[in-house]
Every structure is written in structure tokens, then in C-alpha cells.
Design an enzyme around this catalytic site. Sequence first.
Site: not given
Length: 458
Positions: A22, A109, A155, A278, A284, A291, A318, A326
Site C-alpha cells: 500500500s 494497527n 420548481h 469547442s 461555443k 460541469e 482490524y 485510505k
Amino acid sequence: MAIWSNKFHEEMSQDAYQFNQSIQVDYRLLDADLRGSKAHAAMLGHQGILGLEESDSLVKELEQMRQDFADGTLAVDFTTEDVHSFIEAELTNRLGTIGKKVHTGRSRNDQVATAMRIYVLDELQDFIEKTQLAIEAILTKAEGHLDTIMPGYTHLQRAQPITYAHYLLAYAQMFSRDLSRFADLSNRVADDMPLGAGALATSTYPIDPFYTTDQVEGFTAPYVNSIDAVSNNDYAIEFLSDLAMMSMHMSRYAEETIMWSSQEFRFISLKDSFSTGSSIMPQKKNADIHELMRGKTGRVYGNLMSVLTIMKGLPLAYNKDLQEIKEQLFDGIDHVKAMLSLLPGMLEATIVNKEIMYAACGTGFLNATDCADYLTNKGMAFRDAYQVSGDLVGYCTKNHKSLEELTLAEYQEFSDLFDADIYDAIDLKNCVYRRNVAGGPAPEVVTAAIARVRANIS
Ligand code: ARG
């Protein structure tokens, strides 16, 4: 060779070793682990478990490793199993036998649980500061738009007039709650230092978790139960939940900006610094950054769901599954931090088209409630006034007029309570300025709200 491999007769398969490894992910815990290890080494000396000289040289060398890491001169061996094993191996390279004593009365641990908590406490502080900056940027933007009247929506239908400042202050509230969640979690993490919990059942050495806790800056109390200390990841789930919530807030803001910068709305324009073009359509100008902010929110929800799912049904204490947490937590931290850091620049790059916003309030009868309130103020019951105002809207729609364009005679066809002051009551600016009750859009109220938020975040 792994630190635990003494009793194994066969070499571990290379594939299995790599699968188990890891360090590529937990490498970022290096400084946090060195701080935790220093605290442990100091406690070993203080308690007489190691000689004071031995303990001192461990503390000094661990601090030296921090320095070397900061200077970029610590060569991390990425073939090691994890960053925790690397630290012990490096310490032993540097100090010989004394280095091998650092793990007395400790397990990987509680070591890893400690490094994670220290790392998370640092990150929470960084998020607190960045959130304060983002809120300040929102307040500054709002100050420039106290009387920028725009349609408020419910709405996604035009509802009642508000100001752009009032709109922004809604986000100041959301981020203020995010801020208090970070601070709240920070207190909880600080109050739960796991060092001393060992593998799961503490130690037979006379360790002192209170002393250890005092050695690590920012921590206030040790764990209460050793089994819980090495197996719970509530703080990671809470952090990811806070991050998911914060990205949801950013995503809503991003979505409005995307929508409002479209040709359909044109309420705002984005400066070139926060837009893209674009490859095929020369005209554009896209809100890609916004986004992506919206898109990454989905990813952060994924991080949260992953960790909840990893934890589900795990027997105490553990299990290696915990290692997987992680990557998810770091990913969430990295992406939300990038989003949060962009927010001030995004606000700065947002040009508000005041006239278009104001003009949009001219259609959609945003002052129909004010028309009903006018009649109510003249003595009509609200439900009847609502009916009359609704009838007027119907009449206007049929005759292609706005409420402002009706003559007094037309008004009086619907109720003899109408007088010349109706025009004043439905004036858009008045509709906003008269909503001067607590939490409302009137500029004086928003000005006070800005001051309050500013005082609360500092
Ligand atoms: N790399 C491991 C992790 O992050 C360290 C703990 C290993 N403990 C163990 N009992 N195998 O979870």
C-alpha cells in the site's frame, strides 16, 4: 522482506506481495506517521520502557527524517510493503539496533490508525481555512450585488423577485454549515488518539496513552476502548460525508451557473479564464469547469459509498479491508479540495448581467403575491385576495399584459379596494425592499447578514 516474515518458510508470491502493498497510496501519511512515531518513542522513554538516551535518539532521528522529507532528501523505498514498515526500516538503517526498538509496545494497527488521524486533523484544518476563503469570496461578490434584482425560482418557475446578493447568501449559509461540520469533526478526531491500543488489546508494557496524546499537537484525549480505536473508521466516513455534502452544495451552484450562462437565460457570462471552447463549433463558450465540479460530486458520493460498504459487516477488530479506505478518503479529499480552491476564482470570473436579470422579472408575474398582499393589507382575507390576484393574472395572460400595464380602471373591475398606490405595491424594487424581515432579500437585511456571516467565520 516484510517485517513480519520471520516464521514464513516460503517467499511470498510477487503478485500477492504487490496486491498487499500500500506504500503507493499511504506514502502521503509519511509525515503524519513520523509525528506519531515520535510521540510513541518519547512515551517509551518517559515511562522507562526504553532508556532516555535511546528514546531521545529515536525522537531526534524521526525529526531528522521529517526534515529530510520536507527537504526532498529522504529516499522513499517504494518496494516496501507500506509507509509504516518503511519508516521502521529507514530508522533501523540510520540507528542500527535502537531503530528496531521503536515498535516496542506498538502495533502497525494503532500506528496506522494514529497516522490517519493526524493526517485527517491537518486536512480538516486546511479545509476550514479554504472554506473560510470561499465564504469570504461569496460575501465580497454579494456586496457588489445588493440591489441586483433577479427572479427567484421555485420548481424552476419564476416565483418572486430576489437579489443576486440574497441568492449568494444562501450558499454562504451552506458553506458555513460545511465549515462547522469540519470544525466539529476536528474536535471529535482530536479527542480520540489511538496510539497505545496496540494490535487490539493495548500492551503489557506500562505505556501511557495520555502522555502520548500530549506529545501530538492538536490532540486532546486518548482512545477509550482499544478494540474500537484500531477498527473504527467513523471519522473517515464522517469526513467523506462532509465532503459529499460540500460537493453537493458546489454542484448546485455550478449547475445554476451553467444554466444561467446559457443563451436561454444569459443572466451571467463567464470570463474566458473560466470557460472553454469547442474543437468544432467556433461560437461555443462552455462552462466545463462548472460541469466538472458537478460531475466530480458523483465521484465523491462514490468514495463515501465505497467506505460505508467496506466497513459493512467487518468483524472486530482490524482487518486488511481497512487499508482500502485510505485511497477513497484521499481521492475525496483531493477532488473536493480542488473544487473548493477554484470557487473564489469562479465567482470572480462570473459577470452578472444585471439588466437581463431585471428584465426577466418583467414576465412571469413575480409580483402577483405582492398584489394579493396589497389587498390583504386593505382588509381582504388572504385567500380571497389570492383569488383576485390569480384572476388578474389570468386576465393579463389573456390580454398579453403585465400587472404593471393594467389601468386602475381594469384593477377596479376586480376589486374596489384597488387604488393608485397598487403600482407602488407591485413595483419590483419595492417588492424586494419591503421584504426586510429577518433572512429576507432587502439590501439592508442582506448587508446585516453579510456582516453576521463574516463575524461567524473568522
Ligand atoms: N498497511 C496496513 C494498513 O494500512 C497497515 C496495517 C497492517 N496491519 C496488519 N495487521 N496487517 O491497513
